[in-house]
Design a protein around this motif. Structure first.
Motif, short mmCIF file in Angstrom:
data_model
loop_
_atom_site.label_atom_id
_atom_site.label_comp_id
_atom_site.label_asym_id
_atom_site.label_seq_id
_atom_site.Cartn_x
_atom_site.Cartn_y
_atom_site.Cartn_z
N SER A 5 41.36 -5.08 12.93
CA SER A 5 40.75 -4.57 14.36
C SER A 5 41.62 -3.65 14.73
N SER A 6 42.91 -3.90 14.98
CA SER A 6 43.89 -2.89 15.37
C SER A 6 44.07 -1.55 14.74
N ARG A 7 43.85 -1.60 13.34
CA ARG A 7 43.78 -0.54 12.47
C ARG A 7 42.60 0.36 12.73
N LYS A 8 41.54 -0.03 12.92
CA LYS A 8 40.31 0.37 13.19
C LYS A 8 40.27 1.09 14.12
N ILE A 9 40.67 0.67 15.49
CA ILE A 9 40.89 1.11 16.70
C ILE A 9 41.83 2.44 16.46
N THR A 10 43.01 2.35 16.07
CA THR A 10 43.90 3.37 15.79
C THR A 10 43.24 4.46 15.06
N GLN A 11 42.49 4.19 13.82
CA GLN A 11 41.85 5.08 13.14
C GLN A 11 40.88 5.87 14.11
N ILE A 12 40.09 5.30 14.78
CA ILE A 12 38.90 5.60 15.47
C ILE A 12 39.57 6.60 16.53
N LEU A 13 40.55 6.21 17.07
CA LEU A 13 41.49 7.18 18.19
C LEU A 13 41.79 8.30 17.49
N GLY A 14 42.39 8.25 16.41
CA GLY A 14 42.76 9.40 15.57
C GLY A 14 41.88 10.36 15.32
N ALA A 15 40.76 9.84 14.84
CA ALA A 15 39.54 10.77 14.51
C ALA A 15 39.11 11.64 15.52
N GLU A 16 38.79 10.71 16.98
CA GLU A 16 38.41 11.43 18.23
C GLU A 16 39.46 12.36 18.47
#
Length: 249
Positions: A5-16
């Motif tokens: 989950s933390s990696r998903k959030i990091t990836q989403i934040l990076g994408a945004e």
């Protein structure tokens, strides 16, 4: 293998964050706001040269453009959330990132990451210009007061941007969002400021960077102004997330 989950959030934040930094309108708005601030700082400083320039005067003159400066950050916030609706890119975003609440929260975090340094640089440029022009008469200028004031101004502009982004997400259209926000900040609020309480976002937020006059009634401290402004921002962001999760793209 599933991603944590933390990696998903990091990836989403990076994408945004990547989407925002590659959006030309973001940089055009920031550059235009920076230039406008310097022009206004020069005008206010020239007028200020006719009077005394103590510590407080320099900060007041350097930040006199804040009332105009916030328009650029309102446009920045609205553009950040409404730009994807213009060409229908929001469908691609939601296909790649189906977790709507996380996606919109990440967009606001990414926007804050861009806005904080930009707001500090822009606000500091006006104060620095004023200080350079008025340095010969800057008796007792204190660097700690200047830093606290700039931090407050940065916080106000950042919260204004995030609040505008939330309203943009609620309305999903750039023009209506800008009409409502600019109409409130530049027409409704100035006309009703003497009658309405000091707990509205722009009025309370002004205490974050401008010390209240001793003759004002029911003045707010910078911390109180910050708390009220943050509360307004969180309310609108929460509302934006709730509606974003419930309706179609």
């Amino acid at each position: 293998m599933s991603v944590s989950s933390s990696r998903k959030i990091t990836q989403i934040l990076g994408a945004e964050l990547e989407k925002l930094v590659t959006l030309p309108l973001i940089w055009r708005t920031l550059i235009g706001t920076f230039i406008l601030n310097l022009v206004l700082a020069a005008a206010f400083t020239s007028a200020g040269l006719q009077g005394a320039a103590g510590t407080q005067n320099i900060l007041n003159i350097g930040l006199a453009s804040m009332g105009y400066l916030q328009a650029g950050f309102i446009i920045l916030g609205v553009s950040a959330t409404c730009s994807e609706y213009t060409g229908g890119q929001i469908r691609t975003t939601l296909t790649a990132i189906p977790w709507r609440g996380i996606q919109l929260s990440a967009k606001h975090l990414a926007l804050a990451a861009i806005t904080i340094p930009a707001a500090f640089i822009i606000a500091a440029s006006g104060v620095l210009y004023t200080f350079i022009r008025l340095r010969d008469t800057a008796v007792g200028f204190e660097i700690d007061i200047m830093i606290k004031t700039l931090v407050g101004a940065t916080g106000y502009l950042t919260l204004t941007t995030l609040l505008s982004a939330a309203i943009g997400a609620l309305l999903r259209r750039t023009t209506p969002a800008l009409v409502i926000l600019l109409g409130y900040y530049y027409i409704v609020s100035p006309l009703t400021r003497d009658f309405l309480p000091k707990y509205l976002p722009d009025t309370a937020g002004s205490y974050m960077y401008m010390p209240p006059s001793s003759d004002e009634i029911n003045v707010l401290t910078p911390m109180q102004g910050t708390g009220i402004s943050m509360l307004w921002t969180l309310i609108f962001i929460t509302a934006a997330i709730v509606f974003y999760r419930k309706r179609d793209a």
